[in-house]
Design a protein around this motif. Structure first.
Motif, short mmCIF file in Angstrom:
data_model
loop_
_atom_site.label_atom_id
_atom_site.label_comp_id
_atom_site.label_asym_id
_atom_site.label_seq_id
_atom_site.Cartn_x
_atom_site.Cartn_y
_atom_site.Cartn_z
N ALA A 40 -23.61 -0.91 -11.99
CA ALA A 40 -22.87 0.30 -11.61
C ALA A 40 -21.64 -0.08 -10.79
CB ALA A 40 -23.78 1.23 -10.81
N MET A 41 -21.79 -1.07 -9.91
CA MET A 41 -20.64 -1.49 -9.09
C MET A 41 -19.56 -2.18 -9.93
SD MET A 41 -20.93 -0.33 -6.07
CE MET A 41 -21.43 1.12 -7.02
N ARG A 42 -19.99 -2.97 -10.94
CA ARG A 42 -18.99 -3.60 -11.80
C ARG A 42 -18.17 -2.55 -12.53
NH1 ARG A 42 -22.80 -7.88 -12.48
NH2 ARG A 42 -23.85 -6.75 -14.15
N ARG A 43 -18.84 -1.51 -13.06
CA ARG A 43 -18.11 -0.45 -13.77
C ARG A 43 -17.17 0.28 -12.81
NH1 ARG A 43 -23.24 0.62 -16.00
NH2 ARG A 43 -23.45 2.45 -14.65
N TYR A 44 -17.68 0.59 -11.61
CA TYR A 44 -16.89 1.34 -10.62
C TYR A 44 -15.63 0.55 -10.20
CZ TYR A 44 -15.86 3.62 -6.12
OH TYR A 44 -15.25 4.26 -5.07
N VAL A 45 -15.82 -0.72 -9.87
CA VAL A 45 -14.70 -1.54 -9.38
C VAL A 45 -13.68 -1.80 -10.50
CG1 VAL A 45 -14.07 -3.81 -8.49
CG2 VAL A 45 -16.02 -2.58 -7.51
N ARG A 46 -14.19 -2.05 -11.72
CA ARG A 46 -13.26 -2.28 -12.84
C ARG A 46 -12.39 -1.06 -13.08
NH1 ARG A 46 -17.50 -5.21 -15.62
NH2 ARG A 46 -18.07 -3.29 -16.71
N ARG A 47 -12.96 0.13 -12.96
CA ARG A 47 -12.19 1.37 -13.13
C ARG A 47 -11.10 1.49 -12.07
NH1 ARG A 47 -11.55 5.31 -16.63
NH2 ARG A 47 -12.07 7.02 -15.20
N LEU A 48 -11.46 1.15 -10.82
CA LEU A 48 -10.47 1.24 -9.74
C LEU A 48 -9.33 0.24 -9.96
CD1 LEU A 48 -12.75 1.57 -6.57
CD2 LEU A 48 -11.66 3.40 -7.88
N ALA A 49 -9.68 -0.99 -10.30
CA ALA A 49 -8.66 -2.02 -10.51
C ALA A 49 -7.76 -1.65 -11.69
CB ALA A 49 -9.31 -3.37 -10.75
N GLY A 50 -8.35 -1.09 -12.74
CA GLY A 50 -7.55 -0.70 -13.89
C GLY A 50 -6.61 0.45 -13.59
N ALA A 51 -6.92 1.28 -12.61
CA ALA A 51 -6.07 2.42 -12.24
C ALA A 51 -4.98 2.02 -11.26
CB ALA A 51 -6.91 3.53 -11.65
N GLY A 52 -4.94 0.76 -10.82
CA GLY A 52 -3.89 0.32 -9.91
C GLY A 52 -4.23 0.45 -8.45
N VAL A 53 -5.47 0.74 -8.12
CA VAL A 53 -5.89 0.77 -6.71
C VAL A 53 -5.74 -0.64 -6.14
CG1 VAL A 53 -7.85 1.12 -5.16
CG2 VAL A 53 -7.45 2.72 -7.03
N MET A 70 -5.97 9.24 -9.00
CA MET A 70 -5.20 8.13 -8.46
C MET A 70 -3.85 7.99 -9.20
SD MET A 70 -7.18 6.72 -6.07
CE MET A 70 -7.65 8.41 -5.67
N GLU A 71 -2.82 7.55 -8.48
CA GLU A 71 -1.51 7.28 -9.07
C GLU A 71 -1.18 5.80 -9.11
OE1 GLU A 71 1.33 9.48 -6.84
OE2 GLU A 71 0.77 11.42 -7.71
N GLY A 72 -1.96 4.99 -8.42
CA GLY A 72 -1.69 3.57 -8.33
C GLY A 72 -1.09 3.22 -6.99
N VAL A 101 0.85 -1.19 0.00
CA VAL A 101 0.00 0.00 0.00
C VAL A 101 0.89 1.24 0.00
CG1 VAL A 101 -1.77 1.29 1.25
CG2 VAL A 101 -1.82 -1.22 1.24
N ARG A 102 0.77 2.08 -1.04
CA ARG A 102 1.55 3.32 -1.12
C ARG A 102 0.92 4.44 -0.30
NH1 ARG A 102 1.43 5.82 -5.51
NH2 ARG A 102 3.37 6.96 -5.18
N TRP A 103 -0.41 4.41 -0.17
CA TRP A 103 -1.09 5.48 0.59
C TRP A 103 -2.53 5.07 0.84
CZ3 TRP A 103 1.26 8.75 3.40
CH2 TRP A 103 0.60 9.88 3.92
N ALA A 104 -3.16 5.66 1.85
CA ALA A 104 -4.59 5.47 2.11
C ALA A 104 -5.29 6.79 1.82
CB ALA A 104 -4.83 5.03 3.55
N HIS A 105 -6.38 6.73 1.03
CA HIS A 105 -7.02 7.97 0.58
C HIS A 105 -8.54 7.78 0.57
CE1 HIS A 105 -7.53 11.71 -1.58
NE2 HIS A 105 -8.25 11.10 -2.51
#
Length: 530
Positions: free
Chosen positions: A64-77, A44-46, A29-33
């Protein structure tokens, strides 16, 4: 090590509960936000652990949750923390399913645990990891410094460095050759990187480059200050260097650069001593020279050696040749006496040793480059940077003056013929005729024979051919006349005319020699490149 989702789950004060992605909690974990944006990805920076209360999310909508979570995972969260007891009493099923489907860890944050507590825990863990890395880096620096001062050579330092980075390390000299490596097997791996080291050498120091291999990641660092690179350090690891490993590598670079600079200062003192030894040898004082040479050069004077003189069109160009010979001598433990002499470099090197071999390889690479060929592993200068070398026959301390003259004669021939290297033994073993292929010799020959050629051109006899036949038969009248197909009295008349026209007596052996050489010079083809 940096904090992970697993370490946060194990933090007793946070009381986090895993709802999805239990097999992916080892992510750092690089940071908590915290963010309540419906799309926080642009910010997000990843590597973030994202904390939400779902103020603006339709958390019970599966699509809506599938779209939201996929976006987060794709950004490196790396994970999502969902606070219960604020807008939802429990984590919505749609969000849990979406996280499981995307492979994104989902942690439940209980109502008593504020987001700031999680952020503080992450920040404290990161700070502790950084402090530990810095402390380990300083410990590595102290250990490497002790190794550098131990007097055991670079091998000890490289061994400590390899242990710190859990990999291997190798040191290259200015020519790109491997000087030392740790562990021992790494020397073979390091040797395969010589072309990369040579490319790094073309860049001003300090410089670095990362080379990816199938089994490791290698970082090359140049050694030296200013524009001239004095060597290179290679560090091979299984992954990118961490903070502590980076401290260790930087410390090794600094220590090896200082060692190299110190070696250069000592080399200057050695050169001054070598110049004194060379002057004594040239003055015919081998006993005094041996006394001054001591252990530094004494071993060189105990066996046959070669004297070479190198000259270049551009100032300082002989330095590259000198470095190649020094590197070869260093690797084999040979003594080498190298003395800059104006625009020249004068070297005494062991006969048949690695340094003489390096000189021959350098010259061969230069000639191959000029011929448009490629010789892997060798670099030679072009244009104004070309070097010409004259090499003496094997000699001893009492014959250094003769060896110096031999090297100068060989150098003169190398210059005249456009060769990179000429050995004096080539001149003694070959014919004298190639030496006549010189503009000055031809001019002398043309001038000496001009009057005879003008006489023959007017149709009043064949004096040049008659002279050639008479000289080739060692003044034997009958044999020469038979060769020409004339009476011997005719030949005698022609030779008297030669003497009259030239005003010189053919009874003089010096005259006969000059005339014979003039005839050979005017019939010798010009050397290539002339």
């Amino acid at each position: 090590m940096p904090p992970t989702l697993a370490s946060l789950v194990q933090h007793s004060a946070l009381r986090l509960r895993v709802r999805a992605g239990a097999d992916r909690l080892d992510r750092p974990v690089r940071w908590a936000h915290a963010s309540e944006l419906t799309d926080p990805v642009p910010y997000m920076e990843g590597g973030e652990f994202l904390l939400v209360t779902a103020t603006n999310l339709d958390a019970e909508n599966p699509e809506a949750m599938r779209r939201y979570v996929r976006r987060l995972a794709g950004a490196g969260v790396v994970g999502l923390g969902f606070a219960v007891g604020v807008h939802y009493d429990e984590v919505p099923r749609a969000l849990v399913d979406a996280a499981e489907e995307a492979g994104l860890p989902l942690l439940e944050v209980p109502r008593p645990t504020p987001f700031i507590a999680i952020a503080k825990a992450v920040s404290s863990a990161i700070a502790a990891d950084q402090y530990q890395a810095v402390t380990a880096g300083f410990a590595a620096q102290r250990e490497l410094t002790r190794a550098a001062l131990s007097g055991d050579g670079p091998g000890e330092l490289l061994g400590r460095l390899a242990a710190h980075v859990d990999g291997w390390a190798a040191l290259y000299d200015a020519s790109g050759a491997v000087v030392a490596a740790a562990p021992d097997w790494a020397a073979r791996r390091a040797a395969r990187l010589t072309p990369d080291v040579e490319r790094l050498r073309e860049r001003p120091a300090p410089a670095s480059v990362v080379v990816g291999g199938t089994d490791d990641r290698v970082e090359l660092q140049s050694l030296g200050t200013g524009r001239r690179v004095r060597g290179a350090l290679a560090v091979g690891t299984g992954a990118a260097l961490g903070t502590a490993e980076r401290y260790a590598v930087h410390s090794a670079v600094a220590l090896l650069t200082l060692t190299t600079a110190r070696s250069r200062a000592l080399q200057g003192a050695e050169q001054r001593l070598g110049a004194a030894v060379l002057r004594m040898l040239l003055a015919g004082e081998p006993d005094h020279a041996r006394a001054v040479a001591g252990e530094l050069y004494g071993g060189l004077l105990d066996a046959p050696f070669r004297l070479l003189i190198a000259e270049a069109d551009a100032p300082g160009t002989t330095a590259a040749l000198g470095e190649a010979m020094e590197a070869a001598a260093f690797r084999t433990g040979e003594s080498l006496l190298a003395v800059p002499e104006g625009g020249r470099l004068v070297v005494l090197a062991a006969d048949g040793g690695a340094a003489v071999g390096a000189c021959a390889a350098y010259a061969a690479a230069q000639e191959a480059r000029e011929a448009g060929e490629t010789r892997p592993g060798h670099e030679a200068a072009e244009g104004d940077d070309r070097v010409a070398v004259g090499l003496s026959a094997p000699a001893g301390p009492v014959a250094v003056s003769a060896a110096y003259r031999q090297a100068e004669q060989a150098l003169s021939v190398a210059r005249r013929r456009g060769r990179a290297l000429v050995e004096h033994e080539e001149l003694a073993a070959g014919s004298v005729l190639p030496l006549l292929a010189d503009d000055a010799v031809r001019a002398f020959a043309d001038g000496l024979l001009r009057a005879l050629r003008e006489h023959d051109a007017k149709g009043r006899g064949d004096l040049v051919a008659s002279l050639r036949a008479w000289l080739s038969h060692h003044g034997q009248w009958d044999a020469a006349a038979a060769d020409l197909g004339v009476h011997r009295h005719t030949l005698r008349y022609r030779m008297r005319r030669v003497e009259e026209i030239l005003g010189r007596s053919l009874d003089d052996p010096d005259v006969r020699m000059e005339l014979w050489l003039a005839l050979k010079a005017t019939s010798t083809p010009a050397a290539p490149g002339e």
